[in-house]
Design an enzyme around this catalytic site. Structure first.
Site, PDB file in Angstrom:
ATOM      1  CG  LEU A 135      -1.838  -1.173   1.424  1.00 17.44           C
ATOM      2  CD1 LEU A 135      -2.831  -0.922   2.544  1.00 17.44           C
ATOM      3  CD2 LEU A 135      -2.593  -1.478   0.148  1.00 17.44           C
ATOM      4  CG  ASP A 182       4.077   3.140  -5.231  1.00 18.26           C
ATOM      5  OD1 ASP A 182       3.188   2.845  -6.052  1.00 18.26           O
ATOM      6  OD2 ASP A 182       4.894   2.322  -4.794  1.00 18.26           O
TER       7      ASP A 182
END
Ligand code: GLA
Length: 394
Positions: A135, A182
């Site tokens: 994540l 990201d």
């Protein structure tokens, strides 16, 4: 649903209060607070460093940092999660074996290398992005740091460059040759939207994410594969090798983005390099089609493409693992699951699933049982919402 939102809002307040109070207790000063989120990625993986397209979104799980300027050149860091401190000075910023300080110091190093003038600072860090779960907790730390230092030292760096600084910090201090997805998602996220980013031109567009009674459910394998970063860098090199072979015949080609399947068939005979590149080329095409599905509100078609991405990641890119495959296979024919796949770099971390809201609890309980039985591991889950990108809180 409202209850979930209320609970999440409350949790954020708790974390913010804690960061502030702990900062005051530790450094005897008032901090400025910053937040930078983790991310999900709806479809595709490993296309960003090949100058392709990506479709991430920032989520309501984030890293929070408190920071204040010092009068000297010392850097004092404290991680609430690891209950560990790290101290150095502006002239002794270097990689550490502790791990977590690297994502902060890597950013400081980049700022110094780019000639920005900063002074010493105190910083504490806390958050609820699970570490090593795909994540992007590392990007969230890098972006929160870049955002905070930019602001307290008034460096005037634009958002795009903050993302690039975070990416370079990851290359040099974490030694993972990641793409830009990201850090970009962490900085540019927008609530209720995914971002379609063209990693070649860095042009981007927000697409509304309307899931109509469905939710994004992340299932955490709780597997952290030790080979993940070395295999990541190997994949990157294999793609570069493919480009190199195509370039011999087509000199204008610089990245996989410009390579077609027929060029690949013509120029690349090495079967391993061929299948890596084939996956990336097909994935870019799939992502653009998935954006059309989103525009039409056809979540079912989008979900089917997620399964195809997962299959490519297993067979051609070979970055999945048995735990991820077990979870995806377990939901493939479930009527309340529209799509599922592994997410992030691979070899562990989470799967992302689009699941009917009222089916989530029952599905998770059943999966947690079978996962424990077959894989011998606990399963964790997060129901995530999209959220805004990096910001100053107070
Ligand atoms: C990691 C990297 C990203 C991207 C993904 C795979 O999260 O940091 O840049 O390459 O893996 O899609």
């Amino acid at each position: 649903m409202d209850l979930i939102k209320l609970k999440k809002g409350f949790m954020n307040e708790v974390i913010i209060r804690e960061v502030k109070e702990k900062f005051r207790a530790r450094f005897k000063e008032e901090p400025t607070l910053f937040r930078s989120p983790g991310r999900v990625n709806i479809i595709e993986e490993h296309t960003d460093y090949n100058n392709g397209f990506v479709l991430p979104a920032a989520i309501d799980k984030a890293v929070y940092i408190g920071v204040s300027k010092r009068q000297d050149n010392n850097i004092k860091l404290f991680s609430e999660e690891f209950q560990e401190e790290h101290t150095c000075t502006l002239s002794t910023v270097e990689r550490t074996t502790k791990g977590w300080p690297n994502y902060i110091l890597g950013v400081v190093d980049q700022l110094l290398k780019r000639g920005y003038t900063i002074g010493g600072f105190n910083l504490n860090i806390e958050g609820d992005v699970p570490i090593g779960s795909g994540l992007s907790s590392s990007a969230a730390v890098e972006c929160a740091t870049a955002f905070a230092l930019n602001e307290i030292f008034q460096l005037g760096i634009g958002k795009m460059d903050l993302a690039f600084i975070g990416q370079k910090a990851e290359h040099e201090f974490a030694r993972v040759m990641c793409g830009i997805m990201d850090q970009f998602a962490s900085v540019f996220g927008k609530k209720d939207h995914v971002i379609r980013l063209d990693c070649q031109s860095m042009e981007y567009e927000y697409e509304p994410l309307v899931l109509k009674g469905y939710k994004l459910l992340l299932l955490n394998t709780n597997v952290k594969h030790s080979l993940a970063s070395s295999e990541y860098n190997t994949r990157r090199r294999q793609c570069e090798e493919g480009v190199h072979l195509v370039k011999k015949r087509y000199p204008k080609i610089n990245t996989l983005r410009d390579v077609t399947m027929s060029m690949l068939e013509e120029c690349v005979t090495d079967s391993l390099v061929f299948k890596r590149c084939k996956y990336v080329i097909e994935e870019n095409i799939r992502l653009l089609a998935a954006c059309e599905d989103l525009k039409k509100g056809d979540i079912k078609a989008l979900g089917e493409k997620m399964y195809r991405t997962h299959d490519g990641l297993i067979k051609e890119y070979e970055v999945s693992c048995r735990e991820l495959d077990f979870l995806v296979d377990s939901v493939r024919s479930h009527p309340d699951v529209l799509g599922a796949r592994m997410m992030g770099g691979g070899f562990g971390g989470c799967t992302i699933n689009i699941v009917k809201e009222e089916a989530i609890n029952g599905l998770f309980d059943a999966l947690a049982n079978s996962y424990k039985k077959e894989m011998g591991l606990d399963l964790t889950h997060y129901i995530v919402e999209t959220d805004d990108g990096s910001s100053r809180i107070v």
